[in-house]
Motif scaffolding. Structure first.
Motif, mmCIF file in Angstrom:
data_model
loop_
_atom_site.group_PDB
_atom_site.id
_atom_site.type_symbol
_atom_site.label_atom_id
_atom_site.label_comp_id
_atom_site.label_asym_id
_atom_site.label_seq_id
_atom_site.Cartn_x
_atom_site.Cartn_y
_atom_site.Cartn_z
ATOM 1 N N GLU A 35 0.847 -1.192 0.000
ATOM 2 C CA GLU A 35 0.000 0.000 0.000
ATOM 3 C C GLU A 35 0.885 1.245 0.000
ATOM 4 N N GLY A 36 0.475 2.246 -0.779
ATOM 5 C CA GLY A 36 1.236 3.491 -0.826
ATOM 6 C C GLY A 36 1.637 3.866 -2.235
ATOM 7 N N GLN A 37 2.181 5.069 -2.363
ATOM 8 C CA GLN A 37 2.629 5.535 -3.677
ATOM 9 C C GLN A 37 4.107 5.930 -3.693
ATOM 10 N N VAL A 38 4.625 6.370 -2.536
ATOM 11 C CA VAL A 38 6.016 6.814 -2.454
ATOM 12 C C VAL A 38 6.706 6.060 -1.324
ATOM 13 N N LYS A 51 18.607 2.761 15.897
ATOM 14 C CA LYS A 51 17.481 1.831 16.048
ATOM 15 C C LYS A 51 17.366 0.978 14.790
ATOM 16 N N SER A 52 16.462 0.006 14.824
ATOM 17 C CA SER A 52 16.275 -0.868 13.670
ATOM 18 C C SER A 52 15.670 -0.083 12.498
ATOM 19 N N PRO A 53 15.808 -0.594 11.276
ATOM 20 C CA PRO A 53 15.177 0.083 10.136
ATOM 21 C C PRO A 53 13.673 0.256 10.312
ATOM 22 N N GLU A 54 13.004 -0.773 10.919
ATOM 23 C CA GLU A 54 11.555 -0.681 11.132
ATOM 24 C C GLU A 54 11.201 0.432 12.108
ATOM 25 N N GLN A 55 11.922 0.511 13.222
ATOM 26 C CA GLN A 55 11.650 1.557 14.217
ATOM 27 C C GLN A 55 11.950 2.939 13.646
ATOM 28 N N THR A 56 13.042 3.013 12.912
ATOM 29 C CA THR A 56 13.416 4.291 12.281
ATOM 30 C C THR A 56 12.325 4.727 11.306
ATOM 31 N N GLY A 57 11.836 3.786 10.500
ATOM 32 C CA GLY A 57 10.779 4.090 9.545
ATOM 33 C C GLY A 57 9.512 4.568 10.221
ATOM 34 N N ILE A 71 0.122 13.818 3.372
ATOM 35 C CA ILE A 71 0.430 12.417 3.654
ATOM 36 C C ILE A 71 -0.666 11.850 4.552
ATOM 37 N N ALA A 72 -1.407 10.872 4.043
ATOM 38 C CA ALA A 72 -2.569 10.325 4.760
ATOM 39 C C ALA A 72 -2.152 9.264 5.773
ATOM 40 N N SER A 73 -1.226 8.379 5.374
ATOM 41 C CA SER A 73 -0.840 7.283 6.259
ATOM 42 C C SER A 73 0.473 6.689 5.772
ATOM 43 N N TYR A 74 0.975 5.727 6.547
ATOM 44 C CA TYR A 74 2.204 5.050 6.139
ATOM 45 C C TYR A 74 2.188 3.618 6.631
ATOM 46 N N ASN A 75 3.060 2.806 6.037
ATOM 47 C CA ASN A 75 3.342 1.473 6.558
ATOM 48 C C ASN A 75 4.825 1.201 6.344
ATOM 49 N N LYS A 78 10.136 -3.784 6.578
ATOM 50 C CA LYS A 78 11.591 -3.865 6.805
ATOM 51 C C LYS A 78 12.185 -2.452 6.768
ATOM 52 N N GLY A 79 13.111 -2.195 5.829
ATOM 53 C CA GLY A 79 13.740 -0.877 5.795
ATOM 54 C C GLY A 79 13.099 0.081 4.821
ATOM 55 N N PHE A 80 11.817 -0.129 4.512
ATOM 56 C CA PHE A 80 11.140 0.707 3.512
ATOM 57 C C PHE A 80 9.900 1.344 4.124
ATOM 58 N N LEU A 81 9.851 2.659 4.079
ATOM 59 C CA LEU A 81 8.724 3.433 4.594
ATOM 60 C C LEU A 81 7.822 3.812 3.423
#
Length: 589
Positions: A35-38, A51-57, A71-75, A78-81
């Motif tokens: 889900e997402g565009q960017v 911190k871990s990539p997930e926590q950093t994201g 920006i409506a939301s995020y998920n 791993k290392g990708f926000l």
């Protein structure tokens, strides 16, 4: 999307008290399965967060959602926000950028670039290899111009040499005064026929000499026709009036023929150089190189350059008798072109069989200290193959460009009539449409493949209204124009209204928004394939949108206006992108 990168920089500063450069923020398109565009790659920022990539994201994601209404939301995967932007963001982007008449137009950058392409010989007509060359050169020039460069399109015509004299001699011996008018042939075809005739008669003489006991090499060297052609070349170089007059006459026939082919193909030039005016250039550069110690003389007085330290070999640059070789005149012509235009870059569109030649040419110019040599580039391209048995020329070896274009137009006519798409067209409109589709199919098929790759061109496959083809994109444009006509688009002003977007609408706007960056990328890579594959994606997404939502029967007036506006913006991007490929798009089909 620049605001995302700059806001991410601010997030890292506020969260981790570290100032990073905006270039370190790696923005990517979100993969389709998420889900997402960017997407922001967060791995590089873990050294600041500890911190871990997930926590950093997650921390950066929370910051971005809190500080950007777009920006409506995020998920985080791993290392990708992955960021989801609001529908209002996409609506505003369509209204304030994509729908503007100048969308995709890049300001002038003050740089000048020359693109040299075509480079035909005046002893034969243009063939399939020339078609790919011309289409590549013309499209690259259009893309560079769209990317903000001042572009000079040039053609260096090979109008002298032994091959030209072969056609002249054959006409003189066997032509009986034949002209393009008396033969009912294009001039380049007529001259090409005499080049073929020379070869035929020459082979007869060689066979007779071999039968008389000569070796093959002796026979080829001593055949009377070859000796006469060599003598004609010497007379041409000495300025013999009769030979020069014949040369001018036959070349004029060829130029008329070339012009007809170029016009059909939609190809133009700003400047034409002729080898007959440039073949003596370069000798001054040889003297300059000798004085600088770049070149050296051998005992037979020939001049060479030693490039073995550069992984190449020793290269002859001037014969012992003082006559030029190809690289001599190419050195001189390169200097002439720079003196004429003072360009920042010069692109040579030439087949990959000349890769080594251009490595040597560019390296020599650099060793001579030519500051502009850094801006030289060989746009190397692969050969074009045809399915076995398809479109053989009259000689059975080379596919003639005119024959190829005529067959493409005939195939377009057959396919279009089979589908019943032109029942209400006049005969004149039909002819124009068949030509547009046939040539569009040819151009798109040759340009959608990266230049360096060898390609197999199948005329029938290229004219498919449902495949990865020019006609599919042309048909999509005509479909959009039909929708706009039926919807009376343009009669009332469009105003942005808050609404929820369907996935197909969001995906289409997102794709359209890439257009400016796509042009920049295609210019940087000298690759029309970047444009071709992008516009195919746009056409695919529009057709998905067209089939999934109702445009003309939308539930609300504002929704209908929005979808018509999105359709109009799509048609404009398709038309602009196809124009960069030298392809026209029809208003209706």
């Amino acid at each position: 999307m620049n605001f995302i990168a700059s806001l991410t920089v601010q997030a890292i500063k506020d969260l981790y008290q570290v100032k990073v450069d905006e270039k370190s923020v790696n923005l990517q398109e979100t993969r389709k399965e998420f889900e997402g565009q960017v997407t922001i790659v967060t791995f590089p920022f873990t050294k600041y967060s500890k911190k871990s990539p997930e926590q950093t994201g997650s921390e950066i994601g929370d910051y971005l959602v809190a500080h950007a209404a777009e920006i409506a939301s995020y998920n985080v995967i791993k290392g990708f926000l992955n960021l989801s932007l609001t529908d209002s963001f996409w609506l505003q982007l369509l209204d304030t950028e994509i729908s503007k008449p100048d969308f995709g137009e890049i300001p002038k950058n003050g740089k000048r670039v020359m693109v040299e392409y075509s480079s035909p010989n005046t002893n034969k007509p243009l063939h399939l290899g020339h078609v790919r060359n011309n289409l590549l050169g013309f499209s690259v020039a259009a893309i560079l111009e769209a990317a903000g460069y001042e572009v000079i399109k040039t053609n260096l015509v090979n109008d002298r040499g032994i091959h030209i004299c072969k056609s002249m001699l054959a006409w003189e011996k066997y032509g009986k005064g034949e002209t393009p008018e008396s033969a009912g042939l294009k001039g380049d075809k007529l001259v090409g026929n005499y080049y073929v005739l020379f070869d035929k008669e020459y082979k007869k003489e060689v066979d007779l000499l071999k039968a008389a006991g000569k070796s093959e090499e002796e026979a080829k060297r001593e055949a009377p026709l070859m000796l006469q052609a060599q003598e004609m070349l010497r007379q041409w170089e000495a300025g013999d009036d009769e030979v020069i007059d014949l040369w001018k006459r036959m070349n004029s026939w060829v130029y008329d023929g070339f012009e007809e082919t170029y016009e059909k193909m939609g190809i133009t030039f700003d400047k034409v150089y002729y080898e007959s005016n440039t073949y003596l250039l370069g000798k001054d550069i040889i003297e300059e190189g000798l004085s600088k110690g770049v070149f050296f003389r051998k005992e037979d007085n020939s001049v060479w350059i030693d490039l073995t330290a550069d992984g190449l070999d020793q290269k002859l640059v001037l014969r012992g008798d003082g006559t030029s070789v190809y690289i001599t005149q190419d050195l001189g012509t390169a200097q002439l072109k720079y003196d004429d235009y003072r360009m920042d870059n010069s692109i040579y569109v030439v087949g990959n069989e000349q890769d080594y030649h251009f490595k040597v040419l560019f390296l020599i110019l650099k060793k001579l200290g030519k500051s502009w040599a850094e801006g030289l580039y060989h746009l190397s391209y692969g050969m074009v193959d045809l399915p076995s048995g398809k479109m053989k020329s009259r000689e059975g070896t080379v596919v003639d460009a005119d024959d190829l274009m005529a067959e493409m137009i005939d195939t377009a006519k057959l396919r279009t009539e089979e589908l019943g798409k032109v029942d209400d067209f006049s005969e004149e409109e039909k002819g124009g449409l068949y030509e547009m589709i046939g040539l569009g199919a040819l151009k798109y098929f040759l340009l959608k493949v990266e230049p360096k790759k060898r390609l197999l061109f199948d005329p029938n496959e290229s004219i498919d209204f449902q495949g990865h083809t020019g006609p599919f994109i042309q048909y999509t444009h005509a479909r959009i124009k039909s929708v706009l006509t039926k919807g009376n688009y343009g009669t009332t002003p469009f105003s942005v209204q808050p609404m929820s977007l369907e996935a197909s609408e969001r995906d289409l706007i997102k794709e359209l928004a890439k257009f400016t960056d796509i042009v920049k990328g295609a210019a940087a890579d000298y690759s029309p394939a970047v444009i071709a594959n992008y516009v195919y994606e746009v056409a695919k997404l529009y057709n998905k949108f067209y089939h999934e939502v109702s445009i003309l029967k939308a539930e609300e007036k504002s929704l209908k206006e929005f979808r018509l506006n999105l359709s109009a913006a799509t048609a404009t991007v398709i038309q602009k992108a196809m124009r960069l490929l030298g392809i026209q798009v029809p208003e209706r089909m």
